[in-house]
Write a protein that holds these residues in place. Structure first.
Motif, PDB file in Angstrom:
ATOM      1  N   LYS A  23       0.835  -1.212   0.000  1.00  7.22           N
ATOM      2  CA  LYS A  23       0.000   0.000   0.000  1.00  7.22           C
ATOM      3  C   LYS A  23       0.863   1.252   0.000  1.00  7.22           C
ATOM      4  CE  LYS A  23      -4.242  -1.810   1.870  1.00  7.22           C
ATOM      5  NZ  LYS A  23      -4.566  -2.525   3.093  1.00  7.22           N
ATOM      6  N   ALA A  24       2.076   1.165   0.536  1.00  7.52           N
ATOM      7  CA  ALA A  24       3.008   2.307   0.501  1.00  7.52           C
ATOM      8  C   ALA A  24       4.129   2.028  -0.502  1.00  7.52           C
ATOM      9  CB  ALA A  24       3.577   2.556   1.891  1.00  7.52           C
ATOM     10  N   LEU A  25       3.812   1.224  -1.508  1.00  9.48           N
ATOM     11  CA  LEU A  25       4.788   0.854  -2.548  1.00  9.48           C
ATOM     12  C   LEU A  25       6.082   0.301  -1.942  1.00  9.48           C
ATOM     13  CD1 LEU A  25       4.218   3.693  -5.205  1.00  9.48           C
ATOM     14  CD2 LEU A  25       3.041   1.520  -4.936  1.00  9.48           C
ATOM     15  N   ALA A  27       7.665   1.099   0.724  1.00 13.20           N
ATOM     16  CA  ALA A  27       8.610   2.088   1.281  1.00 13.20           C
ATOM     17  C   ALA A  27       9.205   1.558   2.592  1.00 13.20           C
ATOM     18  CB  ALA A  27       7.897   3.410   1.524  1.00 13.20           C
ATOM     19  N   LYS A  60       3.843  -3.456  -8.899  1.00 14.68           N
ATOM     20  CA  LYS A  60       4.066  -2.044  -9.209  1.00 14.68           C
ATOM     21  C   LYS A  60       5.395  -1.529  -8.692  1.00 14.68           C
ATOM     22  CE  LYS A  60       1.716   2.382  -8.754  1.00 14.68           C
ATOM     23  NZ  LYS A  60       0.601   3.140  -8.221  1.00 14.68           N
ATOM     24  N   ALA A  64       9.793   1.934  -3.179  1.00 11.75           N
ATOM     25  CA  ALA A  64       9.715   3.323  -3.671  1.00 11.75           C
ATOM     26  C   ALA A  64      10.493   4.295  -2.790  1.00 11.75           C
ATOM     27  CB  ALA A  64       8.257   3.751  -3.796  1.00 11.75           C
ATOM     28  N   ALA A  66      12.857   5.311   1.015  1.00 14.12           N
ATOM     29  CA  ALA A  66      12.628   5.395   2.454  1.00 14.12           C
ATOM     30  C   ALA A  66      11.261   6.044   2.650  1.00 14.12           C
ATOM     31  CB  ALA A  66      13.721   6.229   3.098  1.00 14.12           C
ATOM     32  N   ASP A  67      10.649   5.789   3.810  1.00 19.11           N
ATOM     33  CA  ASP A  67       9.288   6.271   4.048  1.00 19.11           C
ATOM     34  C   ASP A  67       9.284   7.789   4.303  1.00 19.11           C
ATOM     35  OD1 ASP A  67       6.820   6.986   5.448  1.00 19.11           O
ATOM     36  OD2 ASP A  67       6.417   4.833   5.358  1.00 19.11           O
ATOM     37  N   ILE A  68       8.733   8.515   3.341  1.00 16.55           N
ATOM     38  CA  ILE A  68       8.764   9.990   3.412  1.00 16.55           C
ATOM     39  C   ILE A  68       7.873  10.500   4.544  1.00 16.55           C
ATOM     40  CG2 ILE A  68       8.342  12.126   2.128  1.00 16.55           C
ATOM     41  CD1 ILE A  68       8.793  10.401  -0.465  1.00 16.55           C
ATOM     42  N   GLY A 111      15.838   5.032  -1.363  1.00 14.96           N
ATOM     43  CA  GLY A 111      16.286   3.907  -0.540  1.00 14.96           C
ATOM     44  C   GLY A 111      16.078   2.549  -1.200  1.00 14.96           C
ATOM     45  N   GLU A 114      19.002   2.125  -3.387  1.00 13.61           N
ATOM     46  CA  GLU A 114      20.157   1.893  -2.509  1.00 13.61           C
ATOM     47  C   GLU A 114      20.166   0.450  -1.993  1.00 13.61           C
ATOM     48  OE1 GLU A 114      18.871   5.581  -0.521  1.00 13.61           O
ATOM     49  OE2 GLU A 114      20.989   6.098  -0.466  1.00 13.61           O
ATOM     50  N   GLU A 134      16.111  12.081  -4.155  1.00 14.11           N
ATOM     51  CA  GLU A 134      16.125  12.743  -2.834  1.00 14.11           C
ATOM     52  C   GLU A 134      16.185  14.261  -2.940  1.00 14.11           C
ATOM     53  OE1 GLU A 134      17.944  10.082  -3.599  1.00 14.11           O
ATOM     54  OE2 GLU A 134      17.614   8.579  -2.040  1.00 14.11           O
ATOM     55  N   PRO A 141      20.825  11.154  -0.879  1.00 11.98           N
ATOM     56  CA  PRO A 141      20.684   9.733  -0.527  1.00 11.98           C
ATOM     57  C   PRO A 141      21.265   9.478   0.857  1.00 11.98           C
ATOM     58  CG  PRO A 141      21.533   9.958  -2.763  1.00 11.98           C
ATOM     59  CD  PRO A 141      21.550  11.335  -2.153  1.00 11.98           C
ATOM     60  N   GLY A 142      20.581   8.642   1.632  1.00 18.06           N
ATOM     61  CA  GLY A 142      21.037   8.386   3.005  1.00 18.06           C
ATOM     62  C   GLY A 142      21.266   6.923   3.322  1.00 18.06           C
ATOM     63  N   PHE A 143      20.930   6.044   2.358  1.00 22.65           N
ATOM     64  CA  PHE A 143      21.105   4.608   2.605  1.00 22.65           C
ATOM     65  C   PHE A 143      22.242   4.048   1.746  1.00 22.65           C
ATOM     66  CE2 PHE A 143      16.356   3.678   3.949  1.00 22.65           C
ATOM     67  CZ  PHE A 143      16.508   4.532   5.040  1.00 22.65           C
TER      68      PHE A 143
HETATM   69  N1  CAA Z   1       7.301   6.898   1.385  1.00 23.42           N
HETATM   70  C1  CAA Z   1       6.069   6.825   1.914  1.00 23.42           C
HETATM   71  N2  CAA Z   1       4.976   6.538   1.178  1.00 23.42           N
HETATM   72  C2  CAA Z   1       5.144   6.341  -0.137  1.00 23.42           C
HETATM   73  C3  CAA Z   1       6.404   6.401  -0.758  1.00 23.42           C
HETATM   74  C4  CAA Z   1       7.524   6.700   0.067  1.00 23.42           C
HETATM   75  N3  CAA Z   1       8.777   6.733  -0.412  1.00 23.42           N
HETATM   76  N4  CAA Z   1       6.249   6.181  -2.080  1.00 23.42           N
HETATM   77  C5  CAA Z   1       4.936   5.973  -2.276  1.00 23.42           C
HETATM   78  N5  CAA Z   1       4.272   6.060  -1.116  1.00 23.42           N
HETATM   79  C6  CAA Z   1       2.827   5.911  -0.880  1.00 23.42           C
HETATM   80  C7  CAA Z   1       2.044   7.125  -1.354  1.00 23.42           C
HETATM   81  O1  CAA Z   1       2.069   8.153  -0.381  1.00 23.42           O
HETATM   82  C8  CAA Z   1       0.677   6.532  -1.563  1.00 23.42           C
HETATM   83  O2  CAA Z   1       0.046   6.399  -0.314  1.00 23.42           O
HETATM   84  P1  CAA Z   1      -1.542   6.767  -0.145  1.00 23.42           P
HETATM   85  O3  CAA Z   1      -2.235   5.776  -1.063  1.00 23.42           O
HETATM   86  O4  CAA Z   1      -1.794   6.523   1.292  1.00 23.42           O
HETATM   87  O5  CAA Z   1      -1.690   8.167  -0.604  1.00 23.42           O
HETATM   88  C9  CAA Z   1       0.981   5.124  -2.072  1.00 23.42           C
HETATM   89  O6  CAA Z   1       2.331   4.857  -1.682  1.00 23.42           O
HETATM   90  C10 CAA Z   1       0.904   5.006  -3.584  1.00 23.42           C
HETATM   91  O7  CAA Z   1       1.751   5.996  -4.133  1.00 23.42           O
HETATM   92  P2  CAA Z   1       1.232   7.055  -5.262  1.00 23.42           P
HETATM   93  O8  CAA Z   1      -0.231   7.297  -5.111  1.00 23.42           O
HETATM   94  O9  CAA Z   1       2.138   8.243  -5.201  1.00 23.42           O
HETATM   95  O10 CAA Z   1       1.495   6.177  -6.571  1.00 23.42           O
HETATM   96  P3  CAA Z   1       1.849   6.725  -8.024  1.00 23.42           P
HETATM   97  O11 CAA Z   1       1.783   5.535  -8.917  1.00 23.42           O
HETATM   98  O12 CAA Z   1       1.006   7.905  -8.369  1.00 23.42           O
HETATM   99  O13 CAA Z   1       3.355   7.234  -7.925  1.00 23.42           O
HETATM  100  C11 CAA Z   1       5.692   7.080  -7.310  1.00 23.42           C
HETATM  101  C12 CAA Z   1       4.384   6.327  -7.664  1.00 23.42           C
HETATM  102  C13 CAA Z   1       6.195   7.837  -8.547  1.00 23.42           C
HETATM  103  C14 CAA Z   1       6.702   6.035  -6.887  1.00 23.42           C
HETATM  104  C15 CAA Z   1       5.402   8.089  -6.158  1.00 23.42           C
HETATM  105  O14 CAA Z   1       4.719   7.406  -5.116  1.00 23.42           O
HETATM  106  C16 CAA Z   1       6.627   8.694  -5.582  1.00 23.42           C
HETATM  107  O15 CAA Z   1       7.193   9.601  -6.152  1.00 23.42           O
HETATM  108  N6  CAA Z   1       7.074   8.185  -4.397  1.00 23.42           N
HETATM  109  C17 CAA Z   1       8.225   8.735  -3.715  1.00 23.42           C
HETATM  110  C18 CAA Z   1       9.525   8.289  -4.373  1.00 23.42           C
HETATM  111  C19 CAA Z   1      10.694   8.934  -3.670  1.00 23.42           C
HETATM  112  O16 CAA Z   1      10.847  10.137  -3.644  1.00 23.42           O
HETATM  113  N7  CAA Z   1      11.557   8.086  -3.082  1.00 23.42           N
HETATM  114  C20 CAA Z   1      12.726   8.555  -2.349  1.00 23.42           C
HETATM  115  C21 CAA Z   1      12.384   8.719  -0.903  1.00 23.42           C
HETATM  116  S1  CAA Z   1      13.651   9.568  -0.015  1.00 23.42           S
HETATM  117  C22 CAA Z   1      14.790   8.383   0.332  1.00 23.42           C
HETATM  118  O17 CAA Z   1      14.688   7.253  -0.065  1.00 23.42           O
HETATM  119  C23 CAA Z   1      15.917   8.899   1.170  1.00 23.42           C
HETATM  120  C24 CAA Z   1      17.039   7.952   1.366  1.00 23.42           C
HETATM  121  O18 CAA Z   1      17.913   7.790   0.542  1.00 23.42           O
HETATM  122  C25 CAA Z   1      17.166   7.288   2.624  1.00 23.42           C
END
Ligand code: CAA
Length: 257
Positions: A23-25, A27, A60, A64, A66-68, A111, A114, A134, A141-143
């Motif tokens: 549900k959170a892809l 994360a 899918k 996706a 780390a959990d934002i 993440g 990573e 990021e 990037p942190g991981f």
């Molecule tokens: N953290 C938390 N929740 C996330 C998530 C993430 N990284 N990626 C997706 N989700 C959640 C969404 O919030 C959504 O939740 P709800 O249904 O409760 O609203 C659900 O997953 C489905 O996502 P979308 O509705 O956004 O799906 P989409 O098909 O329209 O888009 C996507 C898909 C392009 C992957 C988009 O979700 C997205 O851009 N996600 C974030 C990707 C991202 O920026 N990742 C890097 C995170 S930072 C990091 O990782 C730092 C590090 O190095 C440690």
């Protein structure tokens, strides 16, 4: 039985891990990383382990990022602690003494990328999307991505991906060497089965040494790394595996490792 955040299936010593938060892809939050660490407690030192495959639940997303939502309110100390927990766990996965392979079945961002980079290699389904986005969130990037990505694809491409935050498709990931192969989702399952068969048939000690010499040698100068290869090559000749493998070839039969 309650749903596991990381599912584990063991098939003849080839362990498949599935990050299970569709549900959170998929994360990565603290709970997922803890679940992965608990599985690593069970895998480290496990007799008969041949390989680890890691994938994401659903069609899918691999992971996706780390959990934002969880990171949004973190202060610097909490962020350091979170990254430290993830880095340590990812490092334990990387240093398992067997091949660790990412089956990237969709979004592989931040993440997630990573995590895939800490695997020995990755294969991707044709719908996979990669990136280190990021900077779009005001962070880096942190991981481990800032260090493992340039080591895998070279510094120029890593700088491109980490500073633009642009996403690339599976074909571009293949072209830059981020993944070894691209295939359909269905073929990804066949790949897992083929790999399981291949790896379960090989000499486990030799596979372990092949991983060790490549990883350890990459951090050394060429002459030291070649000396390491010679030592590990020679050590193979102290094993039953070498006798069995070479005897089987000469006797025109399959080896029994
Ligand atoms: N953290 C938390 N929740 C996330 C998530 C993430 N990284 N990626 C997706 N989700 C959640 C969404 O919030 C959504 O939740 P709800 O249904 O409760 O609203 C659900 O997953 C489905 O996502 P979308 O509705 O956004 O799906 P989409 O098909 O329209 O888009 C996507 C898909 C392009 C992957 C988009 O979700 C997205 O851009 N996600 C974030 C990707 C991202 O920026 N990742 C890097 C995170 S930072 C990091 O990782 C730092 C590090 O190095 C440690």
């Amino acid at each position: 039985m309650s749903e596991q955040l990381v599912e584990m299936v063991d098939n003849d010593g080839v362990v498949r891990l599935t990050i299970n938060r569709p549900k959170a892809l998929n994360a990565l939050n603290r709970e997922v990383i803890e679940a992965l660490a608990e599985i690593l407690d069970r895998l480290e030192g496990r007799e008969g382990l041949r390989a680890v495959l890691i994938t994401g639940a659903g069609e899918k997303s691999f992971v996706a990022g780390a959990d934002i939502t969880a990171m949004r309110e973190m202060n610097p100390l909490e962020a350091r602690d979170f990254a430290g927990q993830a880095l340590k766990t990812i490092k334990r996965l990387e240093t398992l003494p067997v091949p660790v392979v990412a089956l990237v079945n969709g979004f592989c961002l931040g993440g997630g990328c990573e995590l895939a980079l800490a695997c020995d290699w990755a294969v991707a389904s044709d719908n996979a999307v990669f990136g280190q986005p990021e900077v779009l969130l005001g962070v880096i990037p942190g991981f481990g991505g800032s260090q493992r990505l340039p080591r895998r694809v070279g510094p120029a491409m890593a700088l491109d991906l980490c500073t633009t935050g642009r996403k690339i498709d599976a074909q571009e990931a293949l072209r830059i060497g981020l993944v070894n192969q691209v295939m359909s989702q269905a073929e990804l399952e066949d790949y897992a089965a083929t790999l399981t068969k291949q790896l379960s048939g090989n000499g486990p000690g030799a596979v372990r040494s092949a991983k060790q010499v490549i990883h350890d040698g990459m951090d050394q100068d060429l002459d030291s790394a070649l000396a390491l290869e010679t030592s590990l090559f020679a050590l193979c000749f102290a094993s039953d595996e070498q006798r069995e493998g070479m005897s089987a070839f000469v006797e025109k039969r399959k080896p029994n490792f």
